[in-house]
Write a protein that holds these residues in place. Structure first.
Motif, short mmCIF file in Angstrom:
data_model
loop_
_atom_site.label_atom_id
_atom_site.label_comp_id
_atom_site.label_asym_id
_atom_site.label_seq_id
_atom_site.Cartn_x
_atom_site.Cartn_y
_atom_site.Cartn_z
N ALA A 4 0.88 -1.17 0.00
CA ALA A 4 0.00 0.00 0.00
C ALA A 4 0.91 1.21 0.00
O ALA A 4 1.94 1.21 0.69
N THR A 5 0.57 2.22 -0.78
CA THR A 5 1.40 3.42 -0.85
C THR A 5 0.53 4.64 -0.60
O THR A 5 -0.48 4.84 -1.28
N PHE A 6 0.94 5.44 0.40
CA PHE A 6 0.19 6.61 0.81
C PHE A 6 1.11 7.83 0.90
O PHE A 6 2.20 7.75 1.46
N ALA A 7 0.63 8.94 0.37
CA ALA A 7 1.31 10.22 0.53
C ALA A 7 0.44 11.08 1.44
O ALA A 7 -0.76 11.22 1.21
N GLY A 8 1.08 11.63 2.46
CA GLY A 8 0.33 12.42 3.44
C GLY A 8 1.16 13.55 4.01
O GLY A 8 1.17 13.77 5.21
N GLY A 9 1.88 14.25 3.14
CA GLY A 9 2.79 15.28 3.63
C GLY A 9 4.13 14.66 3.95
O GLY A 9 4.53 13.68 3.34
N CYS A 10 4.80 15.20 4.94
CA CYS A 10 6.11 14.71 5.32
C CYS A 10 6.05 13.22 5.64
O CYS A 10 5.26 12.78 6.47
N GLU A 62 -4.65 -10.43 5.46
CA GLU A 62 -5.43 -11.31 6.35
C GLU A 62 -5.39 -10.79 7.79
O GLU A 62 -6.34 -10.97 8.54
N LEU A 63 -4.27 -10.17 8.15
CA LEU A 63 -4.12 -9.66 9.52
C LEU A 63 -4.50 -8.18 9.64
O LEU A 63 -4.96 -7.74 10.70
N PHE A 64 -4.28 -7.43 8.59
CA PHE A 64 -4.58 -6.00 8.60
C PHE A 64 -5.13 -5.63 7.22
O PHE A 64 -4.36 -5.31 6.32
N PRO A 65 -6.44 -5.69 7.04
CA PRO A 65 -7.03 -5.46 5.72
C PRO A 65 -6.75 -4.04 5.19
O PRO A 65 -6.59 -3.10 5.95
N TYR A 66 -6.73 -3.95 3.88
CA TYR A 66 -6.50 -2.67 3.21
C TYR A 66 -7.51 -1.61 3.66
O TYR A 66 -7.16 -0.44 3.82
N GLU A 67 -8.75 -2.03 3.91
CA GLU A 67 -9.76 -1.08 4.37
C GLU A 67 -9.34 -0.40 5.67
O GLU A 67 -9.59 0.79 5.86
N ARG A 68 -8.71 -1.15 6.56
CA ARG A 68 -8.25 -0.56 7.83
C ARG A 68 -7.08 0.39 7.59
O ARG A 68 -6.95 1.41 8.27
N LEU A 70 -6.71 2.21 4.92
CA LEU A 70 -7.35 3.42 4.39
C LEU A 70 -7.95 4.26 5.52
O LEU A 70 -7.77 5.48 5.56
N GLU A 71 -8.66 3.61 6.40
CA GLU A 71 -9.28 4.32 7.52
C GLU A 71 -8.22 5.06 8.35
O GLU A 71 -8.39 6.23 8.70
N LEU A 72 -7.15 4.38 8.63
CA LEU A 72 -6.07 4.98 9.40
C LEU A 72 -5.39 6.10 8.62
O LEU A 72 -5.05 7.15 9.17
N TYR A 73 -5.21 5.90 7.33
CA TYR A 73 -4.59 6.93 6.47
C TYR A 73 -5.38 8.24 6.53
O TYR A 73 -4.80 9.31 6.75
N TRP A 74 -6.68 8.18 6.29
CA TRP A 74 -7.48 9.41 6.26
C TRP A 74 -7.34 10.19 7.56
O TRP A 74 -7.36 11.42 7.56
N GLN A 75 -7.18 9.49 8.67
CA GLN A 75 -7.12 10.14 9.97
C GLN A 75 -5.77 10.79 10.27
O GLN A 75 -5.58 11.35 11.35
N GLN A 76 -4.84 10.75 9.33
CA GLN A 76 -3.51 11.36 9.51
C GLN A 76 -3.34 12.65 8.72
O GLN A 76 -2.33 13.33 8.86
N LEU A 109 -11.48 4.50 -3.65
CA LEU A 109 -12.54 5.37 -4.17
C LEU A 109 -13.76 5.35 -3.25
O LEU A 109 -14.32 6.41 -2.93
N GLN A 110 -14.15 4.17 -2.80
CA GLN A 110 -15.29 4.06 -1.88
C GLN A 110 -15.03 4.82 -0.58
O GLN A 110 -15.91 5.52 -0.06
N SER A 111 -13.81 4.71 -0.07
CA SER A 111 -13.49 5.39 1.19
C SER A 111 -13.49 6.91 1.00
O SER A 111 -13.95 7.64 1.88
N LYS A 112 -13.00 7.38 -0.13
CA LYS A 112 -13.01 8.82 -0.41
C LYS A 112 -14.45 9.31 -0.55
O LYS A 112 -14.80 10.37 0.00
N GLN A 113 -15.27 8.58 -1.26
CA GLN A 113 -16.67 8.96 -1.43
C GLN A 113 -17.41 8.97 -0.10
O GLN A 113 -18.21 9.87 0.17
N ALA A 114 -17.11 8.00 0.75
CA ALA A 114 -17.74 7.96 2.07
C ALA A 114 -17.32 9.16 2.91
O ALA A 114 -18.15 9.76 3.62
N LEU A 115 -16.05 9.54 2.83
CA LEU A 115 -15.58 10.71 3.57
C LEU A 115 -16.25 11.97 3.04
O LEU A 115 -16.70 12.82 3.83
N GLU A 116 -16.36 12.10 1.73
CA GLU A 116 -17.04 13.26 1.14
C GLU A 116 -18.49 13.33 1.61
O GLU A 116 -18.99 14.39 1.97
N ALA A 117 -19.18 12.19 1.62
CA ALA A 117 -20.59 12.14 1.99
C ALA A 117 -20.81 12.37 3.49
O ALA A 117 -21.91 12.74 3.91
#
Length: 174
Positions: A4-10, A62-68, A70-76, A109-117
């Protein structure tokens, strides 16, 4: 294992939220999304390479799903700021989710749309969802920076405004 690759500033601040969680095998700070091959920090910080500071996470879904993840990413991050994050300004500090397969794209995309909504933010969500590109590991002194330079890391993070933003915008009462 997946990536998984995330950009979130520094990228220094994007390591600690994900480390030491079950299923997270490795977190690497680096650069992605640009045109220069093998960029250095000196290259990227100019903003001229098109690269963004990011973290590449190797994880067991299996131990840490991509959905989790994403959830953690948005909160940073501040997903409404297209010109950087907190006191780090410029395109090299933009936010983005780089997907590695079609399922990651759909979930991002689903997580972004959910955050927007959700109405959590008054401004539009500008975080981009992009296909994963070549990822270049940052110099060794950037890897696990928070462990190598804890005092400077803590001071920089506090001054940046990130922690206050997270407290103000990602509490359970929102």
């Amino acid at each position: 294992m997946q990536k998984a690759t995330f950009a979130g500033g520094c990228f220094w601040c994007m390591v600690t939220p994900f480390e030491e969680l079950p299923g997270i095998e490795r977190i690497v700070s680096g650069y992605t999304g640009g045109t220069k091959v093998n960029p250095t920090y000196e290259d990227v910080k100019t903003g001229a390479t098109g690269h963004i500071e990011a973290v590449e996470i190797t994880f067991d879904p299996e131990l840490f799903p991509y959905e989790r993840l994403l959830e953690l990413y948005w909160q940073q991050i501040d997903p409404t700021d297209e010109f950087g994050q907190f006191h780090d300004r410029g395109t090299q500090y933009a936010t983005a989710i780089f997907y590695h397969n079609e399922r990651q794209f759909e979930l991002a995309l689903q997580s972004k749309q959910a955050l927007e909504a959700s109405g959590r933010f008054d401004k539009p969500i500008v975080t981009k969802i992009l296909p994963a590109a070549a990822f270049y590991e940052a110099e060794e002194y950037h890897q696990d920076y928070h462990k190598k330079n804890p005092k400077h890391y803590k001071e920089d993070r506090e001054k940046s405004g990130r922690d206050q933003f997270v407290r103000d915008n990602w509490t359970n009462d929102k």
